[in-house]
Design an enzyme around this catalytic site. Structure first.
Site, mmCIF file in Angstrom:
data_model
loop_
_atom_site.group_PDB
_atom_site.id
_atom_site.type_symbol
_atom_site.label_atom_id
_atom_site.label_comp_id
_atom_site.label_asym_id
_atom_site.label_seq_id
_atom_site.Cartn_x
_atom_site.Cartn_y
_atom_site.Cartn_z
ATOM 1 N N GLY A 171 -18.572 23.274 -0.816
ATOM 2 C CA GLY A 171 -18.627 23.566 0.609
ATOM 3 C C GLY A 171 -17.482 22.820 1.264
ATOM 4 O O GLY A 171 -17.318 21.616 1.050
ATOM 5 N N ARG A 186 -9.247 21.327 -5.760
ATOM 6 C CA ARG A 186 -9.520 22.719 -5.376
ATOM 7 C C ARG A 186 -8.513 23.124 -4.302
ATOM 8 O O ARG A 186 -8.292 22.396 -3.336
ATOM 9 C CB ARG A 186 -10.958 22.883 -4.868
ATOM 10 C CG ARG A 186 -11.987 22.505 -5.969
ATOM 11 C CD ARG A 186 -13.374 23.004 -5.643
ATOM 12 N NE ARG A 186 -13.428 24.463 -5.682
ATOM 13 C CZ ARG A 186 -14.432 25.176 -5.167
ATOM 14 N NH1 ARG A 186 -15.428 24.571 -4.563
ATOM 15 N NH2 ARG A 186 -14.423 26.496 -5.250
ATOM 16 N N GLN A 194 -24.779 30.357 -5.290
ATOM 17 C CA GLN A 194 -25.058 29.368 -4.244
ATOM 18 C C GLN A 194 -26.111 29.863 -3.249
ATOM 19 O O GLN A 194 -26.837 29.053 -2.667
ATOM 20 C CB GLN A 194 -23.774 29.023 -3.478
ATOM 21 C CG GLN A 194 -22.745 28.237 -4.281
ATOM 22 C CD GLN A 194 -21.754 29.140 -4.980
ATOM 23 O OE1 GLN A 194 -22.014 30.323 -5.212
ATOM 24 N NE2 GLN A 194 -20.598 28.602 -5.337
ATOM 25 N N ASP A 234 -13.830 28.558 4.286
ATOM 26 C CA ASP A 234 -13.141 27.482 3.578
ATOM 27 C C ASP A 234 -11.779 27.190 4.190
ATOM 28 O O ASP A 234 -11.260 26.077 4.098
ATOM 29 C CB ASP A 234 -13.015 27.819 2.092
ATOM 30 C CG ASP A 234 -14.374 27.786 1.427
ATOM 31 O OD1 ASP A 234 -15.135 28.761 1.582
ATOM 32 O OD2 ASP A 234 -14.694 26.752 0.808
#
Lengths: 350, 350
Positions: free
Chosen positions: A51, A93, A198, A239
């Site tokens: 997240g 990431r 998720q 994101d």
């Protein structure tokens, strides 16, 4: 009710980045302590914590933890360690911008003092401030967005933009919680969200803990429930949001947005302004992470046998980009931005 | 190369409906013999054999097998057994119309003779004729549809409308095989097709056996690959087509059709005319089967732990209906029907 996503803890031998291991939910609630840089990086890469906002908090705490546990005697040694930690954390990431935003906030402190002890304290304080701040932003997002979900309404969400994706409360689920606090009458369609599930694993778990009525569906059932007239609005997280409002979010979000448009259902994105990358003019420029095909074939690790034949070619992008024109509004802690987003997002920043 | 989906076999003690157990693919190729009515019904209900045409063939063979193994001495006893078998088979799955079509063909023979021995032979011959006929129709569907996939093109398919869903060759995969035979240059995007993963497990297995290049994606990635310009056309099967062209197919097909429309990609349905229910004026009237939520939470049986929290509410419709206006053409053994379908499908029947 819901364990803290990520928490700054002082153990006897030094600080720890404590988190609930989300890869094991909903079957096991295991709390883990990350006390090395490698452990924090691995936890982010393998989605033990995930997240966009929660990754930012974890990375900030990771830098503070490295400082707190460092045996560096001089400020130069400590700064070198922190630069290495910054780079390792930044490489975990590529898509979520909050990671880089939080690391930049931490790095800005590195030259603020020449006293190693003071720097350690400043970093620990900043990491905790980022986390407190994130929770506060989520609560404001929830209040600002509550109006978009009508009383008795059905809202569809994708992935988990909940307490587990943030310092608490959540962004998309913050909006759902805000609406539920306001009128206490709604129902949530939860996309399971392949490959890592998720939605099925985390969002349903969170909502059930809060007593919010919800139903899990496979991602490919969203069109059917929309066609049946059973969805009043969609709310998802993000994101990274480009300056023009294009929003990167978990793979499959774009498909939900297209389906929503086809059915005349408003589609909202909920995210703190730290998710907006004002440097990017368009979503086309957002880097999209590709994940290990095994997450697809072994069902997020739940299966011992592969769903696909040996040697099968699998493509697994982690995110997609929803163009601004499919978004009815971007719900932030400073208010709801509406098209044209280049102007409205800039105004909210100011 | 690919084992027969369903086959009429004479064992020493009587006939058998032999099939490959598709629930175990791609990890195990187990051949099972169904020698009781219960076994055939269970195999259809639990999707050991699935796909609208293959269900029809299996049900026809089931009736013939019951007749062949019956100890009935009189024609009345035999007819009573066959009526019971018909009713049990008809109750296995509600959506695919080929089941009822095949059972009707078999039932039409029950009064054709008063000689139990003759009736047994007639039923065995008819079941095998239905199967031979289905394979022939699939080959013609493949030839008729080959033109819709351009040389070097990317085609996206959902679920498995392949050799394993028919007596062989397949409908949607028949079209893909037809195009591959013609120009030998195409690539297939295979939706994994939750919950039961017929795409990941079966379609990729079939295509890889035939050396046809393919890539498995999660259902929610279809929008992303379309947006990237990597899909030239979509071809899917159908379980029941209304007279107006509305087509019921595996859940998620409707979403693919909406995405295809949004991206200007032609979306085709491939099916034999036995899939067209000329009695139904619209897809709204097609009954939609709901499946066991465990198929969702336990990942088609591949997982030992649940993906969802205990007590989670799950909705799992097995099919959805794609309205005719989203369909560029319905590829049948008699040619490609184009809108308006009420006229074109009626013309192909005649």
């Amino acid at each position: 009710m819901i364990p803290k996503t990520v928490e700054w803890v002082q153990l006897a031998e030094g600080p720890s980045v404590r988190m609930i291991d989300q890869t094991l939910l909903p079957n096991e609630e295991r709390i883990i302590d990350c006390v090395t840089l490698e452990q924090v990086c691995e936890a982010i890469k393998s989605l033990r914590v995930r997240g966009a906002p929660a990754i930012g908090c974890s990375a900030a705490m990771g830098m503070a933890m490295i400082a707190g546990r460092s045996s560096a005697q001089t400020i130069d040694e400590l700064r070198a360690e922190l630069r290495a930690a910054h780079d390792a954390l930044a490489a975990t990431r590529p898509t979520a911008v909050n990671l880089f935003w939080a690391l930049a906030r931490m790095s800005a402190l590195v030259d603020s003092t020449d006293d190693p002890r003071e720097l350690r304290v400043a970093l620990a304080d900043e990491a905790q401030a980022i986390t407190v701040d994130d929770l506060d932003r989520c609560r404001r997002i929830g209040k600002n967005g509550a109006e978009v979900i009508p009383e008795g309404g059905n809202v569809l969400t994708h992935c988990n933009a909940g307490a587990l994706a943030t310092a608490g409360h959540g962004t998309a689920l913050g909006v759902i919680r805000g609406a539920f606090e306001r009128h206490g009458d709604l129902h949530v369609w939860v996309d399971e969200t392949r490959p890592l599930l998720q939605g099925a694993r985390l969002t349903s778990w969170e909502l059930m803990r809060d007593g919010i009525p919800c139903t899990v569906i496979c991602d490919n059932m969203a069109g059917s429930v929309m066609k049946q007239g059973k969805v009043d609005c969609c709310v998802v997280g993000a994101d990274r949001i480009a300056a023009n409002g294009d929003a990167a979010n978990k793979i499959g979000t774009y498909g939900v947005a297209v389906l929503a448009k086809h059915h005349g259902i408003p589609f909202y994105v909920a995210a703190p302004l730290s998710t907006v990358d004002y440097e990017l003019m368009s979503g086309e420029q957002i880097p999209i992470e590709e994940r290990d095909p095994k997450e697809v074939s072994y069902m997020a690790g739940l299966a011992e046998r592969s769903a696909t034949p040996a040697g099968a070619h699998i493509y697994s992008p982690a995110f997609d980009v929803t163009p601004a024109e499919l978004i009815a509004g971007i719900i932030t802690e400073a208010g709801i931005a509406r098209a044209p987003y280049t102007e409205s997002l800039a105004a909210l920043r100011g």
